[in-house]
Design an enzyme around this catalytic site. Structure first.
Site, PDB file in Angstrom:
ATOM      1  N   LYS A   1      40.611  20.263  29.193  1.00 38.88           N
ATOM      2  CA  LYS A   1      42.047  19.878  28.800  1.00 38.88           C
ATOM      3  C   LYS A   1      42.904  20.676  29.538  1.00 38.88           C
ATOM      4  CE  LYS A   1      42.600  23.301  25.262  1.00 38.88           C
ATOM      5  NZ  LYS A   1      44.000  24.032  25.994  1.00 38.88           N
TER       6      LYS A   1
ATOM      7  N   GLY B   1      24.880  23.729  38.184  1.00 40.18           N
ATOM      8  CA  GLY B   1      24.468  23.294  36.861  1.00 40.18           C
ATOM      9  C   GLY B   1      24.649  21.774  36.429  1.00 40.18           C
TER      10      GLY B   1
ATOM     11  N   THR C   1      47.567  27.873  25.343  1.00 41.21           N
ATOM     12  CA  THR C   1      47.651  27.468  26.762  1.00 41.21           C
ATOM     13  C   THR C   1      48.536  26.232  26.584  1.00 41.21           C
ATOM     14  OG1 THR C   1      45.539  28.218  27.250  1.00 41.21           O
ATOM     15  CG2 THR C   1      46.552  26.712  28.799  1.00 41.21           C
TER      16      THR C   1
ATOM     17  N   PHE D   1      43.129  35.031  28.420  1.00 38.28           N
ATOM     18  CA  PHE D   1      42.174  34.644  29.411  1.00 38.28           C
ATOM     19  C   PHE D   1      40.726  34.981  28.962  1.00 38.28           C
ATOM     20  CE2 PHE D   1      46.202  35.583  31.801  1.00 38.28           C
ATOM     21  CZ  PHE D   1      46.094  34.520  32.641  1.00 38.28           C
ATOM     22  N   LEU D   2      40.601  35.344  27.577  1.00 40.86           N
ATOM     23  CA  LEU D   2      39.130  35.327  26.985  1.00 40.86           C
ATOM     24  C   LEU D   2      38.201  34.312  27.226  1.00 40.86           C
ATOM     25  CD1 LEU D   2      38.880  34.118  24.175  1.00 40.86           C
ATOM     26  CD2 LEU D   2      40.398  35.549  23.262  1.00 40.86           C
TER      27      LEU D   2
ATOM     28  N   CYS E   1      38.459  24.505  26.883  1.00 43.15           N
ATOM     29  CA  CYS E   1      39.690  24.953  27.740  1.00 43.15           C
ATOM     30  C   CYS E   1      39.723  24.170  28.813  1.00 43.15           C
ATOM     31  CB  CYS E   1      39.794  26.160  27.801  1.00 43.15           C
ATOM     32  SG  CYS E   1      40.155  27.218  26.455  1.00 43.15           S
TER      33      CYS E   1
ATOM     34  N   PHE F   1      31.568  32.469  38.851  1.00 39.13           N
ATOM     35  CA  PHE F   1      31.884  31.087  38.480  1.00 39.13           C
ATOM     36  C   PHE F   1      31.372  30.323  39.773  1.00 39.13           C
ATOM     37  CE2 PHE F   1      33.637  29.697  34.627  1.00 39.13           C
ATOM     38  CZ  PHE F   1      33.764  30.957  34.098  1.00 39.13           C
TER      39      PHE F   1
HETATM   40  N1  LIG Z   1      38.756  29.227  23.283  1.00 36.46           N
HETATM   41  C1  LIG Z   1      39.000  29.941  24.012  1.00 36.46           C
HETATM   42  O1  LIG Z   1      38.213  30.259  24.682  1.00 36.46           O
HETATM   43  C2  LIG Z   1      40.511  30.130  24.756  1.00 36.46           C
HETATM   44  C3  LIG Z   1      40.654  31.168  25.689  1.00 36.46           C
HETATM   45  C4  LIG Z   1      42.066  31.150  26.119  1.00 36.46           C
HETATM   46  C5  LIG Z   1      43.001  30.608  25.561  1.00 36.46           C
HETATM   47  N2  LIG Z   1      42.747  29.422  24.830  1.00 36.46           N
HETATM   48  C6  LIG Z   1      43.720  28.541  24.175  1.00 36.46           C
HETATM   49  O2  LIG Z   1      44.486  29.144  22.831  1.00 36.46           O
HETATM   50  C7  LIG Z   1      44.524  28.390  21.989  1.00 36.46           C
HETATM   51  C8  LIG Z   1      43.894  28.282  20.753  1.00 36.46           C
HETATM   52  O3  LIG Z   1      42.627  28.145  21.207  1.00 36.46           O
HETATM   53  P1  LIG Z   1      41.201  28.264  20.097  1.00 36.46           P
HETATM   54  O4  LIG Z   1      40.066  28.209  20.810  1.00 36.46           O
HETATM   55  O5  LIG Z   1      41.606  29.755  19.430  1.00 36.46           O
HETATM   56  O6  LIG Z   1      41.497  27.041  19.000  1.00 36.46           O
HETATM   57  P2  LIG Z   1      40.852  26.862  17.383  1.00 36.46           P
HETATM   58  O7  LIG Z   1      41.237  25.240  17.509  1.00 36.46           O
HETATM   59  O8  LIG Z   1      39.699  27.784  17.514  1.00 36.46           O
HETATM   60  O9  LIG Z   1      41.988  27.636  16.678  1.00 36.46           O
HETATM   61  C9  LIG Z   1      43.375  27.188  16.419  1.00 36.46           C
HETATM   62  C10 LIG Z   1      43.494  27.559  14.929  1.00 36.46           C
HETATM   63  O10 LIG Z   1      44.851  27.424  14.716  1.00 36.46           O
HETATM   64  C11 LIG Z   1      44.951  26.708  13.234  1.00 36.46           C
HETATM   65  N3  LIG Z   1      46.520  26.140  12.819  1.00 36.46           N
HETATM   66  C12 LIG Z   1      46.981  24.946  13.427  1.00 36.46           C
HETATM   67  N4  LIG Z   1      48.313  24.855  13.036  1.00 36.46           N
HETATM   68  C13 LIG Z   1      48.573  25.869  12.583  1.00 36.46           C
HETATM   69  C14 LIG Z   1      49.783  26.318  11.930  1.00 36.46           C
HETATM   70  N5  LIG Z   1      50.996  25.708  11.941  1.00 36.46           N
HETATM   71  N6  LIG Z   1      49.845  27.832  11.510  1.00 36.46           N
HETATM   72  C15 LIG Z   1      48.739  28.429  11.584  1.00 36.46           C
HETATM   73  N7  LIG Z   1      47.676  28.158  12.285  1.00 36.46           N
HETATM   74  C16 LIG Z   1      47.541  26.798  12.705  1.00 36.46           C
HETATM   75  C17 LIG Z   1      43.936  25.985  13.395  1.00 36.46           C
HETATM   76  O11 LIG Z   1      43.614  25.367  11.695  1.00 36.46           O
HETATM   77  C18 LIG Z   1      42.888  26.716  13.946  1.00 36.46           C
HETATM   78  O12 LIG Z   1      42.215  27.596  12.934  1.00 36.46           O
HETATM   79  C19 LIG Z   1      44.539  27.195  22.565  1.00 36.46           C
HETATM   80  O13 LIG Z   1      45.654  26.584  23.495  1.00 36.46           O
HETATM   81  C20 LIG Z   1      43.474  27.313  23.926  1.00 36.46           C
HETATM   82  O14 LIG Z   1      43.693  26.529  25.056  1.00 36.46           O
HETATM   83  C21 LIG Z   1      41.800  29.461  24.192  1.00 36.46           C
END
Ligand SMILES: NC(=O)c1ccc[n+]([C@@H]2O[C@H](COP(=O)([O-])OP(=O)(O)OC[C@H]3O[C@@H](n4cnc5c(N)ncnc54)[C@H](O)[C@@H]3O)[C@@H](O)[C@H]2O)c1
Length: 467
Positions: free
Chosen positions: A261, A251, A121, A150-151, A258, A247
């Site tokens: 931020k 609560g 994101t 969007f998961l 997410c 939603f």
């Molecule tokens: N977690 C959610 O529910 C969710 C849902 C939708 C979107 N997002 C978005 O997706 C993105 C990732 O979220 P997440 O929760 O999976 O993050 P996360 O922190 O769980 O995972 C990110 C991973 O990327 C790795 N990383 C960092 N730099 C790297 C590089 N140069 N090469 C390879 N790997 C690298 C980190 O070590 C980490 O393991 C964010 O922007 C988040 O906002 C998250």
């Protein structure tokens, strides 16, 4: 069945592993690259570094089509490179894109054209900046597509395989079509648009979801003052097809990796562009105050909290995940510690020992409530549905439950001998524990076991709105 492609994924976090595992499930060959050696080693040994239902099975089922590496050069043969790295907030509230830029630094030099697909994101405008950066690095043979994810954690695999929509923002229509073809096998509307709009769709969706929760939380707070029951209100409002039930549960506030931020990033993005997004400022503030209302409720029943033992039940920001990022439990427990309370915590999967030094994390619910002056439900884990039991009441020093998720039935809980307080649910002003009521000079009232709207709750068959 999709034509099988080779897909590189940067980032083995929630989004990267779910994306990799599910694309392998759709028949693609996947190489996931991360920079944390322990994480890659765990995955190579067949261990998932976090808790996410169904993901271990998906990864195991497709182990022949998915591999893990620290070496970005192994992604040189991929048709598509998904960027799934973290984008945490900076001190200014903007999104920190340093992990995205470091992934770009690591891009392999490929012989043929590759497509970079942004799942992280990112602020609106990032696609343009990445395109310029690729050109500056003489990587003009790398195309760019925004494909926000969007998961939701806890249901991530199901969400990926059955999404409400797939959003694809591209500079070139053929790139959009290529990305769409990766998802063949998933039946859902596809929104094809420009890159900036795709980036905005993701931010706007999370901002609106957060707004709904802050809205119903404010309604709940007013319900508490005027004797209405927010559960009935949310049900009655949510049945309006223009509004919907999702939603819309009151609560202790939203949390997770997410919402906070992304709402802040959108507010800052607007501000940096010259627009003051007042609504989002309020959404964030309401949420901060909502977490802290638990403290006031405890004080109402217990007086000063110094020396009181409080059981904090549920630490993960929501059930079915061990993710503690921005979890309301951390704010609530920290406030309790600051008030001098003795804090005991429990969660079936999340481990907050490092983040909540000074609190004691227990192994089970009974141990947590032993000798406690109050139990606070912070995360609606299924295991807490039976909290109002005789065993729990006997273990507690005082039978007080603050239900931060409206998980329990108020009447049944009171009948089981507990003082009960939910969010936005009617309470008797005399329900404070006897010693507090006496200290505060309240006349002893007759015991009331039901709220004023009991009996007019309407159609009980309609399931309550769930987030
Ligand atoms: N977690 C959610 O529910 C969710 C849902 C939708 C979107 N997002 C978005 O997706 C993105 C990732 O979220 P997440 O929760 O999976 O993050 P996360 O922190 O769980 O995972 C990110 C991973 O990327 C790795 N990383 C960092 N730099 C790297 C590089 N140069 N090469 C390879 N790997 C690298 C980190 O070590 C980490 O393991 C964010 O922007 C988040 O906002 C998250």
């Amino acid at each position: 069945m999709a034509e099988s492609r080779t897909i590189g994924v940067f980032g083995a976090g929630w989004v990267g592993l779910v994306t990799g595992g599910c694309l392998a499930e759709l028949g693609h060959k996947v190489i996931v690259r991360d920079v944390v050696p322990d994480r890659v080693a765990a995955l190579q040994a067949g261990r998932l570094p976090f808790h996410e239902p169904d993901l271990p099975e998906v990864l195991a089922r497709n182990s022949g089509r998915i591999r893990y590496t620290l070496d970005a050069d192994e992604l040189a043969g991929a048709d598509v490179l998904f960027i799934c790295v973290q984008t945490p907030p900076t001190y200014s509230g903007d999104a920190d894109l340093s992990y995205v830029w470091s992934a770009l630094d690591d891009l392999p030099r490929a012989e043929r054209r590759q497509l970079l697909v942004m799942k992280s994101t990112v602020p609106v405008g990032t696609g343009e900046k990445v395109r310029a950066a690729l050109e500056a690095r003489s990587l003009a043979n790398v195309g760019y597509v925004s494909n926000p994810e969007f998961l939701a954690e806890g249901t991530a695999v199901r969400d990926f395989m059955n999404p409400d929509r797939i959003v694809i923002g591209a500079f070139a229509p053929e790139d959009a079509a290529f990305v769409e073809s990766l998802y063949v096998g998933i039946e859902t509307p596809v929104v094809q648009t420009d890159v900036a709009s795709a980036e905005m769709i993701k931010l706007a969706a999370n901002a609106f979801l957060s707004t709904r929760i802050s809205f119903i939380n404010e309604i709940a707070n007013v319900c508490e003052l005027v004797g209405a029951d927010v559960e009935s209100v949310a049900q009655g409002v949510g049945l309006d097809h223009r509004l919907g039930p999702h939603f819309f549960r009151a609560g202790v506030g939203w949390g997770g990796s997410c919402f906070g931020k992304d709402v802040s990033a959108l507010k800052q993005l607007a501000g940096n562009s010259g627009y003051h997004f007042q609504l989002l400022a309020a959404v964030i503030e309401v949420n901060e105050l909502q977490k802290r209302r638990v403290i006031a409720k405890l004080e109402k029943h217990l007086g000063r909290l110094r020396g009181k033992t409080i059981a904090v039940l549920g630490l993960a920001f929501k059930p079915n995940t061990d993710d503690l990022r921005d979890a309301p439990s951390l704010v609530i427990a920290s406030r309790l510690l600051a008030e001098g309370a003795v804090v005991r915590t429990w969660d079936p999967v999340a481990d907050a020992r490092e983040r909540l030094q000074g609190a004691t994390q227990c192994d089970n619910i009974l141990e947590t409530v032993r000798g406690a002056d109050a139990a606070v439900i912070v995360t609606e884990w299924n295991e807490l549905r039976d909290l109002a039991s005789e065993q729990v009441r006997e273990e507690m020093a005082r039978p007080l439950i603050i239900d931060g998720r409206n998980l329990l039935d108020p009447q049944a809980t009171r009948l089981a001998g507990f003082a009960y307080e939910g969010v936005g649910r009617p309470t008797s002003p005399f329900e404070a524990l006897p010693e507090v009521a006496e200290r505060e000079g309240a006349a002893k009232p007759p015991v009331r076991v039901s709220g004023p709207v009991e009996g007019v709750r309407g159609n009980r068959e309609v399931p309550p709105a769930r987030n």
